[in-house]
Write an enzyme that holds these catalytic residues in place. Structure first.
Site, PDB file in Angstrom:
ATOM      1  N   ASP A 114       0.523   7.681  -9.398  1.00  0.00           N
ATOM      2  CA  ASP A 114      -0.107   7.161 -10.621  1.00  0.00           C
ATOM      3  C   ASP A 114      -1.211   6.209 -10.175  1.00  0.00           C
ATOM      4  O   ASP A 114      -1.040   4.988 -10.192  1.00  0.00           O
ATOM      5  CB  ASP A 114       0.964   6.446 -11.446  1.00  0.00           C
ATOM      6  CG  ASP A 114       0.420   5.871 -12.737  1.00  0.00           C
ATOM      7  OD1 ASP A 114      -0.762   6.080 -13.057  1.00  0.00           O
ATOM      8  OD2 ASP A 114       1.184   5.185 -13.440  1.00  0.00           O
ATOM      9  N   SER A 115      -2.305   6.790  -9.724  1.00  0.00           N
ATOM     10  CA  SER A 115      -3.294   5.996  -8.991  1.00  0.00           C
ATOM     11  C   SER A 115      -4.623   5.892  -9.730  1.00  0.00           C
ATOM     12  O   SER A 115      -4.903   6.672 -10.637  1.00  0.00           O
ATOM     13  CB  SER A 115      -3.561   6.652  -7.644  1.00  0.00           C
ATOM     14  OG  SER A 115      -4.369   7.783  -7.836  1.00  0.00           O
TER      15      SER A 115
ATOM     16  N   ASP B 192       0.857  -1.194   0.000  1.00  0.00           N
ATOM     17  CA  ASP B 192       0.000   0.000   0.000  1.00  0.00           C
ATOM     18  C   ASP B 192       0.895   1.247   0.000  1.00  0.00           C
ATOM     19  O   ASP B 192       1.726   1.420   0.906  1.00  0.00           O
ATOM     20  CB  ASP B 192      -0.876  -0.031   1.262  1.00  0.00           C
ATOM     21  CG  ASP B 192      -1.875   1.126   1.295  1.00  0.00           C
ATOM     22  OD1 ASP B 192      -1.761   2.051   0.466  1.00  0.00           O
ATOM     23  OD2 ASP B 192      -2.767   1.076   2.162  1.00  0.00           O
TER      24      ASP B 192
ATOM     25  N   PRO C 190      -9.087   1.141  -2.931  1.00  0.00           N
ATOM     26  CA  PRO C 190      -7.737   1.220  -2.346  1.00  0.00           C
ATOM     27  C   PRO C 190      -7.043   2.562  -2.543  1.00  0.00           C
ATOM     28  O   PRO C 190      -6.136   2.919  -1.799  1.00  0.00           O
ATOM     29  CB  PRO C 190      -6.967   0.104  -3.073  1.00  0.00           C
ATOM     30  CG  PRO C 190      -7.760  -0.256  -4.273  1.00  0.00           C
ATOM     31  CD  PRO C 190      -9.189   0.075  -3.938  1.00  0.00           C
TER      32      PRO C 190
END
Ligand code: AAT
Length: 279
Positions: free
Chosen positions: A157-158, A139, A164
Site C-alpha cells: 500500500d505504497s 523501510d 522512498p
C-alpha cells in the site's frame, strides 16, 4: 469562484481540484510533505507531496479492494503484512478477517501514522492498540529482505514510485516478497492508473509475472486518484483469485467489495488487458 481550492497536479497536463474549508495540518517530515485538509466533497483528505493519498468519503474503495480480494482468495490467511499504508485503512480491513491472527504494518514515516490517528481516526481505528496489530516504523524494502517465509498475504500500500517508495516497485523487491511469503502466499500491490501510468503497469505486471506463477491485474473505481480508474496487481504462489471459492469467505461488512465484484474486477477493459500481454 468563492472559497479555497486545492489542486493536485496529477501530470504536467492534468489537474484535480476540490474546494476545501480548512487546512488542518501541514509539516515536512524526514520523508515527505504531509498535509491534512478538509474538503467539501470528500471530507478530510491526507495529502503527501501534494498528491491525494486517501479521503474519508472514498477510502473504502481502495482499502477494501487492496485487502479483501487477496484475503478471500487465500483459504486461511493468518499472518498479514502491510507495507506503507500508514493511514491504517488496509490494516483495519485485514483485522476484520477472523482467520487473521496477526497483521503487521511496516510504514517508513511515523508521522503519517501519528497524523492519521489524530485527524483520520475512522481510517486509523486499528492503530489504537488493536490486539492483532503490530506497527513497525521502518523501510518496507528492508523488512521484507529480512523476513523469509513469514507471511500468508503481503499488501503493498505504497505511494507513487518516486522517493522512498521507488524500491517497492522494483523486480528485486518482488523477489524478496516471494521469499517473505509462505509456500502458498499471495501478494498484492497498488499499481496506479491505466490512463496515466500504462508503462508502469506493464512493467510491474511483467516483473511480478516473472516471479509468481499466478499473476493477475484487477481494477477499482477511485474518484480521488488520477483518472479515477485504478489497478492492483496480484502475485500468487498457488491460489487463483478468479477461481476462489467465495462461498466460504467470512461475512464482513463492506461498502464496495462483494464476492461477485471480486470476480468481476478481473474482467479488464481491452486497453487495460493489453497491458498484461507481452508485446
Ligand atoms: N492507504 C492509502 C495511502 C497510501 S500512502 C502510502 C504510504 O507508503 C505512505 O504513508 C508512505 O510514507 C509509505 N511508504 C513509502 N515508501 C515506503 C517504504 N519504502 N517502506 C514503507 N512505507 C513506505 C497509498 C496511496 C496510493 C496512491 C495514491 N495516488
Amino acid at each position: 469562484m468563492s472559497g479555497f481550492w486545492y489542486t493536485e497536479k496529477q501530470t504536467p497536463n492534468l489537474g484535480y481540484s476540490c474546494k476545501f474549508t480548512k487546512t488542518l495540518h501541514t509539516e515536512t517530515t524526514p520523508f515527505q510533505e504531509l498535509a491534512i485538509i478538509d474538503t467539501e466533497q470528500w471530507g478530510r483528505m491526507l495529502v503527501l507531496d501534494n498528491m491525494v493519498m486517501t479521503t474519508i468519503n472514498d477510502e473504502f474503495v481502495y482499502h477494501e479492494m487492496i485487502s479483501h480480494v487477496a484475503l478471500n482468495t487465500h483459504p486461511n490467511p493468518k499472518k498479514v503484512m502491510i507495507i506503507g499504508g500508514g493511514d491504517g485503512g488496509a490494516i483495519r480491513e485485514a483485522v476484520k478477517h477472523p482467520s487473521v491472527e496477526k497483521a503487521v504494518l511496516c510504514e517508513i514515516d511515523g508521522r503519517v501514522i501519528e497524523t492519521s490517528k489524530e485527524y483520520l481516526p475512522e481510517i486509523a481505528s486499528a492503530l489504537f492498540g488493536h490486539p492483532k496489530v503490530e506497527v513497525l516504523v521502518a523501510d518496507g524494502v528492508k523488512h521484507i529482505q529480512e523476513n523469509a517465509g513469514e507471511y500468508d498475504v503481503i499488501m503493498v500500500d505504497s505511494t507513487e514510485p518516486i522517493g522512498p517508495a521507488e524500491g517497492l516497485f522494483a523486480l528485486e523487491f518482488y523477489k524478496d516478497v516471494y521469499r517473505a511469503l509462505k509456500p502458498d502466499g499471495i501478494m498484492v500491490a497498488q499499481t496506479e492508473s491505466p490512463f496515466v501510468n500504462a508503462d508502469l503497469i506493464r512493467r510491474v505486471f511483467q516483473d511480478i509475472q516473472s516471479v509468481f506463477p499466478v499473476t493477475k491485474l484487477y481494477t477499482a473505481s477511485i474518484p480521488t486518484y488520477p483518472s479515477g480508474l485504478w489497478t492492483f496487481t496480484m502475485g500468487s504462489k498457488v491460489y487463483d483469485p478468479e477461481q476462489a471459492d467465495l462461498s466460504k469467505a467470512p461475512d464482513i461488512e463492506t461498502r464496495y467489495y462483494t464476492p461477485a465484484l471480486h470476480k468481476a474486477a478481473f474482467q479488464l477493459p481491452r486497453f487495460v488487458e493489453a497491458l498484461t500481454k507481452k508485446d
